[in-house]
Design a protein around this motif. Structure first.
Motif, mmCIF file in Angstrom:
data_model
loop_
_atom_site.group_PDB
_atom_site.id
_atom_site.type_symbol
_atom_site.label_atom_id
_atom_site.label_comp_id
_atom_site.label_asym_id
_atom_site.label_seq_id
_atom_site.Cartn_x
_atom_site.Cartn_y
_atom_site.Cartn_z
ATOM 1 N N GLU A 36 -10.317 0.445 5.050
ATOM 2 C CA GLU A 36 -10.970 -0.742 4.462
ATOM 3 C C GLU A 36 -11.431 -0.497 3.027
ATOM 4 O OE1 GLU A 36 -11.960 0.522 7.392
ATOM 5 O OE2 GLU A 36 -11.322 -0.948 8.893
ATOM 6 N N PRO A 37 -12.211 0.602 2.773
ATOM 7 C CA PRO A 37 -12.580 0.833 1.373
ATOM 8 C C PRO A 37 -11.353 1.071 0.497
ATOM 9 C CG PRO A 37 -13.925 2.201 2.831
ATOM 10 C CD PRO A 37 -12.861 1.576 3.679
ATOM 11 N N ALA A 38 -10.316 1.716 1.054
ATOM 12 C CA ALA A 38 -9.097 1.974 0.266
ATOM 13 C C ALA A 38 -8.463 0.655 -0.161
ATOM 14 C CB ALA A 38 -8.106 2.803 1.089
ATOM 15 N N ALA A 39 -8.381 -0.295 0.783
ATOM 16 C CA ALA A 39 -7.758 -1.577 0.473
ATOM 17 C C ALA A 39 -8.557 -2.338 -0.575
ATOM 18 C CB ALA A 39 -7.623 -2.415 1.746
ATOM 19 N N LEU A 40 -9.881 -2.325 -0.439
ATOM 20 C CA LEU A 40 -10.703 -3.041 -1.423
ATOM 21 C C LEU A 40 -10.570 -2.404 -2.800
ATOM 22 C CD1 LEU A 40 -12.736 -5.221 -2.180
ATOM 23 C CD2 LEU A 40 -14.573 -3.642 -1.529
ATOM 24 N N LEU A 41 -10.586 -1.073 -2.834
ATOM 25 C CA LEU A 41 -10.463 -0.383 -4.116
ATOM 26 C C LEU A 41 -9.117 -0.701 -4.758
ATOM 27 C CD1 LEU A 41 -11.604 1.537 -6.193
ATOM 28 C CD2 LEU A 41 -10.917 3.477 -4.769
ATOM 29 N N ALA A 42 -8.061 -0.704 -3.951
ATOM 30 C CA ALA A 42 -6.729 -1.025 -4.483
ATOM 31 C C ALA A 42 -6.713 -2.443 -5.051
ATOM 32 C CB ALA A 42 -5.675 -0.881 -3.385
ATOM 33 N N LEU A 43 -7.303 -3.375 -4.298
ATOM 34 C CA LEU A 43 -7.347 -4.768 -4.747
ATOM 35 C C LEU A 43 -8.056 -4.875 -6.098
ATOM 36 C CD1 LEU A 43 -7.133 -7.849 -4.320
ATOM 37 C CD2 LEU A 43 -9.170 -7.715 -2.877
ATOM 38 N N MET A 44 -9.204 -4.207 -6.209
ATOM 39 C CA MET A 44 -9.961 -4.252 -7.470
ATOM 40 C C MET A 44 -9.150 -3.634 -8.607
ATOM 41 S SD MET A 44 -13.734 -3.018 -6.303
ATOM 42 C CE MET A 44 -14.869 -4.022 -5.342
ATOM 43 N N LEU A 45 -8.484 -2.513 -8.319
ATOM 44 C CA LEU A 45 -7.720 -1.827 -9.365
ATOM 45 C C LEU A 45 -6.575 -2.693 -9.871
ATOM 46 C CD1 LEU A 45 -7.708 1.762 -7.809
ATOM 47 C CD2 LEU A 45 -8.721 1.140 -10.020
ATOM 48 N N PHE A 46 -5.872 -3.361 -8.944
ATOM 49 C CA PHE A 46 -4.754 -4.226 -9.359
ATOM 50 C C PHE A 46 -5.261 -5.357 -10.259
ATOM 51 C CE2 PHE A 46 -2.507 -2.998 -5.175
ATOM 52 C CZ PHE A 46 -1.866 -1.942 -5.795
ATOM 53 N N ASN A 61 -2.561 -1.776 -17.033
ATOM 54 C CA ASN A 61 -2.972 -0.374 -16.942
ATOM 55 C C ASN A 61 -2.174 0.348 -15.849
ATOM 56 O OD1 ASN A 61 -4.364 2.021 -16.178
ATOM 57 N ND2 ASN A 61 -6.175 1.282 -17.253
ATOM 58 N N ALA A 62 -1.224 1.162 -16.303
ATOM 59 C CA ALA A 62 -0.296 1.798 -15.358
ATOM 60 C C ALA A 62 -1.007 2.775 -14.423
ATOM 61 C CB ALA A 62 0.808 2.519 -16.130
ATOM 62 N N ALA A 63 -2.026 3.447 -14.953
ATOM 63 C CA ALA A 63 -2.725 4.441 -14.126
ATOM 64 C C ALA A 63 -3.459 3.743 -12.982
ATOM 65 C CB ALA A 63 -3.707 5.238 -14.980
ATOM 66 N N GLU A 64 -4.103 2.608 -13.283
ATOM 67 C CA GLU A 64 -4.827 1.880 -12.235
ATOM 68 C C GLU A 64 -3.862 1.311 -11.195
ATOM 69 O OE1 GLU A 64 -9.013 0.572 -14.322
ATOM 70 O OE2 GLU A 64 -7.315 -0.795 -14.575
ATOM 71 N N ILE A 65 -2.727 0.818 -11.672
ATOM 72 C CA ILE A 65 -1.731 0.294 -10.735
ATOM 73 C C ILE A 65 -1.226 1.420 -9.829
ATOM 74 C CG2 ILE A 65 0.624 -0.643 -10.577
ATOM 75 C CD1 ILE A 65 -0.063 -2.338 -13.073
ATOM 76 N N ALA A 66 -0.963 2.567 -10.434
ATOM 77 C CA ALA A 66 -0.459 3.703 -9.649
ATOM 78 C C ALA A 66 -1.499 4.131 -8.622
ATOM 79 C CB ALA A 66 -0.115 4.870 -10.579
ATOM 80 N N GLU A 67 -2.766 4.159 -9.028
ATOM 81 C CA GLU A 67 -3.824 4.559 -8.098
ATOM 82 C C GLU A 67 -3.907 3.567 -6.936
ATOM 83 O OE1 GLU A 67 -7.729 4.878 -9.846
ATOM 84 O OE2 GLU A 67 -8.665 5.443 -7.934
ATOM 85 N N GLY A 68 -3.807 2.284 -7.263
ATOM 86 C CA GLY A 68 -3.865 1.250 -6.219
ATOM 87 C C GLY A 68 -2.715 1.375 -5.240
ATOM 88 N N LEU A 69 -1.509 1.566 -5.780
ATOM 89 C CA LEU A 69 -0.330 1.692 -4.906
ATOM 90 C C LEU A 69 -0.448 2.934 -4.033
ATOM 91 C CD1 LEU A 69 2.503 0.663 -7.412
ATOM 92 C CD2 LEU A 69 1.618 -0.689 -5.490
ATOM 93 N N HIS A 70 -0.973 3.988 -4.627
ATOM 94 C CA HIS A 70 -1.158 5.227 -3.878
ATOM 95 C C HIS A 70 -2.152 5.015 -2.725
ATOM 96 C CE1 HIS A 70 -1.478 9.511 -3.106
ATOM 97 N NE2 HIS A 70 -2.790 9.338 -3.060
ATOM 98 N N LEU A 71 -3.220 4.273 -3.007
ATOM 99 C CA LEU A 71 -4.222 4.001 -1.963
ATOM 100 C C LEU A 71 -3.606 3.215 -0.811
ATOM 101 C CD1 LEU A 71 -7.245 3.059 -4.229
ATOM 102 C CD2 LEU A 71 -7.293 4.846 -2.469
ATOM 103 N N ALA A 100 -0.469 3.211 0.055
ATOM 104 C CA ALA A 100 0.497 4.056 0.764
ATOM 105 C C ALA A 100 -0.202 5.100 1.632
ATOM 106 C CB ALA A 100 1.411 4.750 -0.256
ATOM 107 N N ALA A 101 -1.432 5.459 1.238
ATOM 108 C CA ALA A 101 -2.125 6.542 1.940
ATOM 109 C C ALA A 101 -2.624 6.118 3.314
ATOM 110 C CB ALA A 101 -3.295 7.036 1.078
ATOM 111 N N TRP A 102 -2.738 4.808 3.543
ATOM 112 C CA TRP A 102 -3.267 4.338 4.825
ATOM 113 C C TRP A 102 -2.258 3.441 5.501
ATOM 114 C CZ3 TRP A 102 -7.542 6.614 6.573
ATOM 115 C CH2 TRP A 102 -8.320 7.298 5.639
ATOM 116 N N PRO A 103 -2.184 3.520 6.839
ATOM 117 C CA PRO A 103 -1.192 2.707 7.537
ATOM 118 C C PRO A 103 -1.409 1.217 7.280
ATOM 119 C CG PRO A 103 -2.676 3.808 9.096
ATOM 120 C CD PRO A 103 -2.975 4.352 7.738
ATOM 121 N N ALA A 104 -0.305 0.495 7.178
ATOM 122 C CA ALA A 104 -0.380 -0.931 6.880
ATOM 123 C C ALA A 104 -0.648 -1.750 8.133
ATOM 124 C CB ALA A 104 0.915 -1.389 6.213
ATOM 125 N N THR A 105 -0.929 -1.068 9.246
ATOM 126 C CA THR A 105 -1.066 -1.795 10.513
ATOM 127 C C THR A 105 -2.357 -2.610 10.595
ATOM 128 O OG1 THR A 105 -1.811 0.311 11.359
ATOM 129 C CG2 THR A 105 0.407 -0.398 11.983
#
Lengths: 266, 442
Positions: free
Chosen positions: B257-267, B294-304, B306-311
């Motif tokens: 959950e925090p990973a998804a929110l952080l990714a959303l904010m970063l995007f 910002n490529a670094a923020e996008i990369a961090e978001g995508l990484h987040l 990918a790091a957690w199951p999409a289920t």
């Protein structure tokens, strides 16, 4: 910490939900784990009498004092570690599945004896000798200003007479928390506060021979002059009884006054 | 309120009163103090609250410790572990304060015992550390307790966890300092008087309470991403603060959950530089210069992601995935609108979700399909007064070639637009409409 749980209908009343604990189970569990000090079901709002003393005259009005239909159908006084625990206890009560439960802390006095409780120990064993009323001591802007608010003589008089069973001051409404349980989820909010100008500042439980004595006791409280006292009759019932059957049996009771008419003075 | 120093990556309005104080210091030392403020403030306050049980004493002592750092660090050098130094210093300041206030000796003794239990020796080792939870997590959960009003939760989180001063938080939410201060005083009073515990909730209660924390962080971010009022479209300082706090939460409590929110904010934040033009006017997604993202923020978001199951299809996850579709598209025309449409169907139904779904339908399919859905939404009256509904109707009408209808909708949207940049954008769109065809004038 000690909290008052006040059960009312709230803004989104739900039908009786048989899932979860029954009142009997809730009461048994909270007595067993020593969190429950005392509780009562209360007569409907129509049976509540507001007692005000203005210019030396006792004024009686039919309750409730707010325009809304919000009125407590019952209450419990609980003792537990903190608000999270109080919320958990409140969330399991069937009334919290049907309505909204306010969790209001009692005042913690700086010099209080840590071993004393709002409800005296062993109170449950005390036999009921008369009619029990909940006296809600309320702030009311229409009250007389500059009233001597020393409550000790009143407490002493009615304690000695065996009429006042116990009582305590509450923290103001802003320190209250509202709990609802819906589909197994516990919903916690800081409001809504009632828009009413009157608010409950404390309570006393009294045991009297009849309504007239209850009015006499209430009218003698200094807050009857500076605020108002809501006199709510207890409505004892069998906590293990079947809720739906009880509701049907008592259907005619709701909305009918059983106490003396409005305006009666003792 | 003590003064303190922090570095801030976004906006500068909030920082001036802080950084000025550090002027005249050795730049290396003042940078160290600022860095320590950013990384240690929450820790110091959180630990002090647990140890003293008094939020005001904790905050004052923490601020005092940073003030003292400004004096002693230039003289004695920056300590090896600034966080431990600051916590010890704040602890001593708090002790002094409580002693002066006449707190009974027994309470102070408890502290000393607590101190001794961790053993003498290097205070830098573990100053009053809690073996079970990082104190910052206790602080985050308490500040976001549902028994507090949402406004109070936001203010308390920014002030106490984020380390913003009361005037800074007041400015960020465009309320007076006294209103904001009162809000915080009330919240602290309720924490004390209603006995809101200073804990990380039990495993049973954790998921729901975590939702509450995420809601507060997202609200801060949203206010930064699209200000609800005022002259500016974005308040990046708030968005940056929300990301910093969410990153902190994710570090303390890693989970989907925090990973998804952080990714959303970063995007969302990755696009901030291109969302507004040089004049402060809104630039719509399709016209944004994607090389400015910002490529670094996008990369961090995508990484987040990918790091957690999409289920676990939580709303933040689904929204982050929608944003991921946008940021992955090299050109606006490459956007996979069908993928976006499918994801909107997963979100809990709400008028705003329906609005976005209708737009996605109009973009994926034919504009007319989206317009039909928007018309239904308009008829429901559920978004009455919301400027983005007529704005969407205008845009899809324009795409469908219905210039007159588009103009009509733009005029309605302009009337309703809450911020100046949004209004100006809509006016530009209206003025940019092609001249109507003769056949359409009637």
């Amino acid at each position: 910490m000690e909290y008052l749980l006040m059960y009312s209908q709230g803004t989104d009343p739900q039908p009786w939900d048989p899932a979860g604990q029954s009142i009997g189970e809730w009461v048994a569990e909270t007595i067993e784990n020593r969190t429950n000090e005392y509780g009562e079901r209360l007569r409907p709002a129509e049976d509540t009498t507001l007692v005000r003393v203005r210019d030396g005259k006792v004024l009686l009005t039919e309750g409730p004092f707010t325009e809304s239909k919000e009125w407590a159908g019952g209450f419990d006084i609980i003792s537990c570690a903190d608000l999270d625990e109080a919320i958990e206890i409140a969330s399991k009560h069937p009334a919290t599945r049907m309505g909204t439960t306010e969790v209001r802390p009692f005042m913690v006095w700086p010099d209080a004896d840590p071993d004393s409780f709002v409800v005296p120990l062993g109170f449950a064993e005390r036999p009921v000798k008369g009619k029990r009323y909940l006296m809600l001591v309320c702030v009311d802007p229409s009250g007389e200003k500059g009233v001597e608010d020393e409550v000790d003589p009143w407490v002493e008089r009615w304690d000695t007479a065996g009429v006042r069973l116990f009582g305590e001051v509450l923290r103001p409404p802003a320190d209250g928390t509202f709990v609802r349980t819906r589909q197994g989820k516990v919903l916690v909010t800081d409001g809504p506060y009632s828009e009413a100008k009157e608010w409950i500042a404390g309570l006393d439980v009294i045991e009297v021979s009849d309504f007239d004595q209850a009015v006499e006791v209430a009218a003698g409280h200094p807050m009857a002059r500076s605020g108002l006292i809501a006199l709510v009759p207890a409505w004892p019932f069998d906590v293990d009884g079947d809720h739906a059957a009880r509701e049907q049996r008592e259907a005619s009771e709701w909305g009918r006054r059983t106490e003396p008419a409005v305006g009666a003075t003792p | 309120m003590g003064s303190s120093h922090r570095a801030r990556r976004g906006g500068d309005a909030l920082t001036s009163d802080r950084t000025e104080q550090a002027a005249g210091l050795d730049p290396a030392v003042s940078a160290a103090v600022r860095e320590a403020y950013e990384s240690e403030w929450a820790s110091v306050v959180a630990t002090l609250i647990r140890v003293t049980g008094d939020w005001d004493v904790a905050e004052e002592a923490a601020a005092g410790a940073f003030e003292r750092a400004l004096v002693t660090w230039p003289r004695d050098g920056v300590p090896r572990t600034p966080g431990a130094w600051l916590t010890t210093t704040a602890r001593n300041l708090a002790l002094d304060r409580l002693r002066r206030r006449g707190v009974e000796a027994t309470k102070l003794k408890e502290w000393t015992v607590m101190d001794d239990r961790h053993g003498p020796g290097d205070p830098a080792q573990q100053v009053l550390a809690d073996p079970d939870w990082d104190d910052r997590l206790r602080l985050i959960f308490t500040c976001a307790h549902p028994a507090l009003s949402l406004e109070a939760r936001v203010a308390l989180t920014l002030r106490t966890v984020g380390g913003l001063t009361t005037p800074e938080v007041a400015r960020a939410f465009l309320v007076s300092e006294s209103t904001l201060a009162q809000r915080i005083v009330r919240a602290k009073a309720k924490i004390a008087h209603a006995a809101i515990p200073y804990i990380v909730p039990s495993p049973d209660a954790l998921p729901e309470r975590l939702d509450g924390v995420l809601a507060v962080l997202y609200l801060i971010h949203t206010e930064g991403y699209t200000a609800s009022s005022g002259p500016d479209l974005q308040r990046l300082d708030l968005a940056v603060e929300a990301i910093r706090l969410t990153r902190l939460l994710y570090g303390l409590l890693p989970g989907p959950e925090p990973a998804a929110l952080l990714a959303l904010m970063l995007f969302q934040h990755a696009r901030s530089a291109t969302r507004v033009d040089a004049l402060g006017d809104l630039v719509p997604l399709e016209d944004q210069d994607r090389s400015g993202w910002n490529a670094a923020e996008i990369a961090e978001g995508l990484h987040l992601l990918a790091a957690w199951p999409a289920t676990a299809r939580t709303p933040y996850r689904v929204q982050a995935e929608i944003q991921a579709v946008h940021v992955r598209a090299g050109r606006a025309a490459d956007t996979d609108w069908w993928a976006i449409l499918a994801r909107y169907a997963e979100l809990p139904e709400s008028p705003v979700v329906q609005l976005n779904q209708a737009i996605a339908r109009g973009m994926a399919d034919e504009p007319a399909a989206g317009l039909v859905a928007l018309e239904r939404l308009e008829a429901s009256g559920r978004l009455a007064g919301y400027h983005l509904l007529p704005a969407a109707q205008a845009d899809l009408s324009r795409r469908a070639g219905h210039v007159d209808r588009a103009a009509e909708f733009y005029r309605v949207a302009i009337e309703l637009a809450p911020t100046e940049p949004e209004r100006r954008y809509l006016v530009r769109r209206l003025e940019g409409l092609p001249s109507p065809l003769i056949s359409e004038i009637d």
